[in-house]
Design a protein around this motif. Structure first.
Motif, PDB file in Angstrom:
ATOM      1  N   ARG A  16      48.305  54.390  46.755  1.00 31.80           N
ATOM      2  CA  ARG A  16      49.446  54.540  47.658  1.00 31.80           C
ATOM      3  C   ARG A  16      49.520  55.966  48.180  1.00 31.80           C
ATOM      4  NH1 ARG A  16      53.382  52.112  43.184  1.00 31.80           N
ATOM      5  NH2 ARG A  16      52.144  53.695  42.134  1.00 31.80           N
ATOM      6  N   ASP A  19      45.083  56.623  49.532  1.00 29.02           N
ATOM      7  CA  ASP A  19      44.569  55.648  50.498  1.00 29.02           C
ATOM      8  C   ASP A  19      45.748  54.858  51.057  1.00 29.02           C
ATOM      9  OD1 ASP A  19      42.697  54.075  51.938  1.00 29.02           O
ATOM     10  OD2 ASP A  19      42.625  52.604  50.308  1.00 29.02           O
ATOM     11  N   SER A  20      46.677  55.579  51.627  1.00 32.37           N
ATOM     12  CA  SER A  20      47.934  54.956  52.057  1.00 32.37           C
ATOM     13  C   SER A  20      47.741  53.867  53.114  1.00 32.37           C
ATOM     14  CB  SER A  20      48.915  56.013  52.563  1.00 32.37           C
ATOM     15  OG  SER A  20      48.347  56.704  53.662  1.00 32.37           O
ATOM     16  N   THR A  21      46.642  53.916  53.863  1.00 30.69           N
ATOM     17  CA  THR A  21      46.413  52.910  54.907  1.00 30.69           C
ATOM     18  C   THR A  21      45.712  51.669  54.366  1.00 30.69           C
ATOM     19  OG1 THR A  21      44.290  53.876  55.519  1.00 30.69           O
ATOM     20  CG2 THR A  21      46.244  54.688  56.705  1.00 30.69           C
ATOM     21  N   GLY A  22      45.249  51.713  53.127  1.00 32.30           N
ATOM     22  CA  GLY A  22      44.559  50.561  52.549  1.00 32.30           C
ATOM     23  C   GLY A  22      43.139  50.387  53.046  1.00 32.30           C
ATOM     24  N   GLU A  23      42.551  51.459  53.556  1.00 35.47           N
ATOM     25  CA  GLU A  23      41.189  51.397  54.085  1.00 35.47           C
ATOM     26  C   GLU A  23      40.156  51.147  52.981  1.00 35.47           C
ATOM     27  OE1 GLU A  23      38.123  54.445  56.296  1.00 35.47           O
ATOM     28  OE2 GLU A  23      40.267  54.734  56.598  1.00 35.47           O
ATOM     29  N   ASP A  26      42.023  47.485  48.558  1.00 37.33           N
ATOM     30  CA  ASP A  26      42.748  46.309  49.027  1.00 37.33           C
ATOM     31  C   ASP A  26      43.865  45.997  48.034  1.00 37.33           C
ATOM     32  OD1 ASP A  26      43.674  43.940  50.049  1.00 37.33           O
ATOM     33  OD2 ASP A  26      41.779  42.850  49.790  1.00 37.33           O
ATOM     34  N   ARG A  28      46.449  43.903  48.906  1.00 38.78           N
ATOM     35  CA  ARG A  28      47.129  42.674  49.310  1.00 38.78           C
ATOM     36  C   ARG A  28      47.312  41.777  48.092  1.00 38.78           C
ATOM     37  NH1 ARG A  28      43.131  41.135  54.049  1.00 38.78           N
ATOM     38  NH2 ARG A  28      41.796  41.804  52.363  1.00 38.78           N
TER      39      ARG A  28
END
Length: 189
Positions: A16, A19-23, A26, A28
């Protein structure tokens, strides 16, 4: 200052933050609580790794040896317990170093009183290498006692918990990327 440094270290494995963008990671299907617990697992692994490094360094300082020397001695001690003879070639293969490096290592360990070389009982052309009794005793008192404490921790887990830990650590090991870029987990590039 130590508190701030601990906060930074504790957040190093938090996707979080890093890699706040989730690149890369994962997230989800994971709740905030799930992510928090995964971060705790990663931080616990980091803490264990750092503790293991400190213990290893402490043992090397106590024995006055470098990491490769210690690996060689652990191998020789294990071979002794199994009543197996070790040749310089077997040590070279195990350590993954050159024969010249093995010769230098054995010269250094022999000079320090840690190993002795002798004739092979069935091959006149070969030598054997064995750890000295004094070094085996020193290793038992340092590395051996640390290992015994770790063994006790693992033994206190239930069989089901040990299976989970084994599966988890094996899966982590499989994430290693080989030098050629091949993914150890899938074999894909």
């Amino acid at each position: 200052m130590a508190g701030k440094r601990d906060e930074v270290a504790a957040s190093m494995h938090d996707p979080r933050i890093g890699d706040s963008t989730g690149e890369l990671v994962d997230r989800r299907g994971l709740s905030d609580a799930d992510v928090e617990q995964v971060v705790e697992v990663m931080n616990a692994l980091r803490n264990w790794h750092e503790a293991a490094e400190r213990m290893s360094e402490s043992s090397r300082r106590y024995m006055r040896l470098n990491e490769t020397d210690m690996r060689a001695l652990r191998y020789l001690i294990a071979a002794h317990h199994q009543k197996r003879l070790v040749t310089p070639g077997a040590l070279t293969d195990y350590l993954g170093i050159s024969t010249a490096s093995t010769t230098k290592l054995l010269d250094r360990l022999e000079k320090g009183g840690h190993v002795r070389r002798g004739p092979h009982p069935s091959d006149r052309r070969a030598l054997t290498v064995a750890v000295t009794d004094a070094t085996r005793k020193d290793a038992r008192e340092s590395v051996g006692r640390q290992h015994a404490r770790r063994f006790t921790v693992a033994a206190e887990l239930t069989p089901a918990d040990r299976a989970v830990v084994i599966g988890f650590l094996d899966a982590l090991t499989a994430t290693e990327v080989a030098e050629d870029g091949e993914d150890g987990a899938t074999g894909d590039r």
